[in-house]
Design a protein around this motif. Structure first.
Motif, short mmCIF file in Angstrom:
data_model
loop_
_atom_site.label_atom_id
_atom_site.label_comp_id
_atom_site.label_asym_id
_atom_site.label_seq_id
_atom_site.Cartn_x
_atom_site.Cartn_y
_atom_site.Cartn_z
N ARG A 1 0.84 -1.20 0.00
CA ARG A 1 0.00 0.00 0.00
C ARG A 1 0.87 1.25 0.00
O ARG A 1 1.79 1.37 0.82
N ILE A 2 0.60 2.18 -0.91
CA ILE A 2 1.29 3.47 -0.93
C ILE A 2 0.42 4.48 -0.20
O ILE A 2 -0.77 4.64 -0.52
N THR A 3 1.01 5.16 0.78
CA THR A 3 0.27 6.14 1.56
C THR A 3 0.84 7.54 1.35
O THR A 3 2.05 7.71 1.14
N LEU A 4 -0.02 8.53 1.43
CA LEU A 4 0.38 9.93 1.37
C LEU A 4 0.56 10.40 2.81
O LEU A 4 -0.41 10.61 3.53
N ASP A 5 1.81 10.54 3.24
CA ASP A 5 2.11 10.80 4.65
C ASP A 5 2.00 12.27 5.02
O ASP A 5 1.54 12.61 6.11
N SER A 6 2.43 13.15 4.14
CA SER A 6 2.32 14.59 4.42
C SER A 6 2.41 15.36 3.12
O SER A 6 2.98 14.89 2.13
N CYS A 7 1.86 16.56 3.14
CA CYS A 7 1.91 17.41 1.95
C CYS A 7 1.73 18.87 2.39
O CYS A 7 1.28 19.14 3.50
N SER A 8 2.08 19.79 1.53
CA SER A 8 1.94 21.20 1.84
C SER A 8 1.62 22.00 0.59
O SER A 8 1.99 21.60 -0.52
N LYS A 9 0.94 23.10 0.79
CA LYS A 9 0.61 24.06 -0.27
C LYS A 9 -0.22 23.45 -1.40
O LYS A 9 -0.18 23.93 -2.53
N GLU B 1 5.25 13.78 0.73
CA GLU B 1 6.02 12.67 1.28
C GLU B 1 5.15 11.43 1.28
O GLU B 1 4.02 11.47 1.79
N MET B 2 5.67 10.35 0.73
CA MET B 2 4.90 9.11 0.62
C MET B 2 5.74 7.94 1.12
O MET B 2 6.95 8.03 1.26
N SER B 3 5.07 6.83 1.36
CA SER B 3 5.77 5.60 1.74
C SER B 3 4.96 4.41 1.26
O SER B 3 3.76 4.53 0.99
N MET B 4 5.63 3.29 1.10
CA MET B 4 4.98 2.05 0.68
C MET B 4 5.17 1.03 1.79
O MET B 4 6.29 0.79 2.25
N HIS B 5 4.08 0.45 2.23
CA HIS B 5 4.10 -0.52 3.33
C HIS B 5 3.72 -1.90 2.79
O HIS B 5 2.67 -2.05 2.15
#
Length: 335
Positions: free
Chosen positions: A188-196, A276-280
């Motif tokens: 699973r790819i998650t969207l961990d944080s973002c800005s603007k 910032e993303m990550s894959m679990h």
């Protein structure tokens, strides 16, 4: 004679005036001597049993008072409180350092070490699985600007490890089952944080064993962006389920992240933004066996040479499916 007498009188007057001045300063000094500090007052009260001249003026000034009070407060804290305070300061420093950086495509791949890694599932940034591990981190792309999908190279799935280009992040890695049993996993790819609002213009392309899919946030009208699949939710980009990951199988993933310049929401206001993303990678099987018993079982298998697994290290075994060669991308079972 008269002049001499006048000089003597004047000399005596000057002498008397100096004497009076000395007496004045002496009196002033003695008055100042009545001012004592709080710590001196406390000492006097201990010595004289609380009987202190009430006319003494107490000064509230303490040299280095703030520093002493802070030091005393720290000494009163127990070890746990000090540890928590140190952790809080560390987190604050790390957060500030991370906040000051502009980056796009900060991407990590995490394998459930406890349940999957000990079973012989590992990940690596190369098809030969040199330095197989349970965690990978893709290199960041700093100060990236937008780019059109038409400008991306055609051979993005033909590389290994990090192969970033101008204004896009690209990373290829492999998942291998070189353990004892066939199992299933979920990536699973998650969207961990973002800005603007950068997430509104970002694109994530995923190649899984050569099959390509592109993911994006829905357009303003709620429909998918051109040639894209909508994110699953606000914080989940996509999910891949492998129901039969046999011993000897290897899966290959290539992840590419960029800001799509042709997206209507790719505007000047997102300049300086970040995602910032990550894959679990996890498994959906339930195992209620205690950690202690799992550890004992691993030791027993190692002593009996029954396909041992080095759960504490980075190397996964290679002798479970093949007896004469290693499990690699080229020799995989699922070709």
């Amino acid at each position: 004679m008269k002049k001499k007498t006048e000089k003597k009188i004047k000399k005596l007057e000057n002498k008397a005036e100096k004497k009076n001045k000395r007496h004045f300063f002496k009196k002033k000094k003695s008055k100042t001597d009545q001012i004592i500090r709080i710590e001196e007052l406390e000492a006097l009260m201990e010595q004289e049993g609380g009987d202190v001249d009430p006319e003494k003026i107490v000064s509230m000034y303490r040299p280095h008072r703030k520093r002493r009070q802070i030091g005393a407060a720290l000494l009163r804290l127990d070890k746990l409180s000090l540890a928590l305070l140190a952790m809080l300061v560390t987190v604050g420093v790390l957060f500030a350092a991370a906040f000051m950086q502009e980056k796009m495509g900060n991407f990590t791949i995490n394998l459930d070490r406890l349940e999957m890694y000990r079973r012989g599932i590992s990940i690596a940034d190369n098809g030969d699985f040199k330095g197989a591990t349970a965690r990978l981190t893709a290199a960041m792309v700093k100060d990236a600007t937008n780019i059109s999908i038409e400008d991306l190279p055609d051979d993005l799935d033909d590389h290994e490890g990090a192969h970033n280009g101008k204004n896009y992040m690209a990373y290829t890695y492999f998942v291998r089952n070189a353990g004892k049993i066939d199992l299933s996993y979920k990536a699973r790819i998650t969207l961990d944080s973002c800005s603007k609002g950068a997430e509104n213009a970002v694109r994530i392309a995923v190649w899984r064993n050569g099959d390509k899919m592109i993911y994006a946030e829905p357009a303003k009208d709620g429909k998918p962006e051109k040639d894209c699949t909508n994110f699953l939710s606000d914080d989940v980009v996509c999910e891949y389920n492998e129901d039969s990951f046999l011993v000897g199988n290897v899966d290959k993933y290539t992840i590419v992240i960029w800001m799509e310049g042709d997206d209507p929401e790719c505007v000047d206001s997102i300049i300086g933004g970040s995602v910032e993303m990550s894959m679990h990678i996890d498994t959906d099987f339930d195992d209620d066996t205690s950690l202690l018993w799992k550890f004992v079982t691993d030791i027993k298998d190692t002593l009996n040479k029954n396909k041992p697994i080095n759960a504490a290290g980075n190397e996964a075994p290679n002798d479970s499916y093949y007896t004469d060669k290693e499990v690699t991308w080229k020799t995989r079972r699922n070709q």
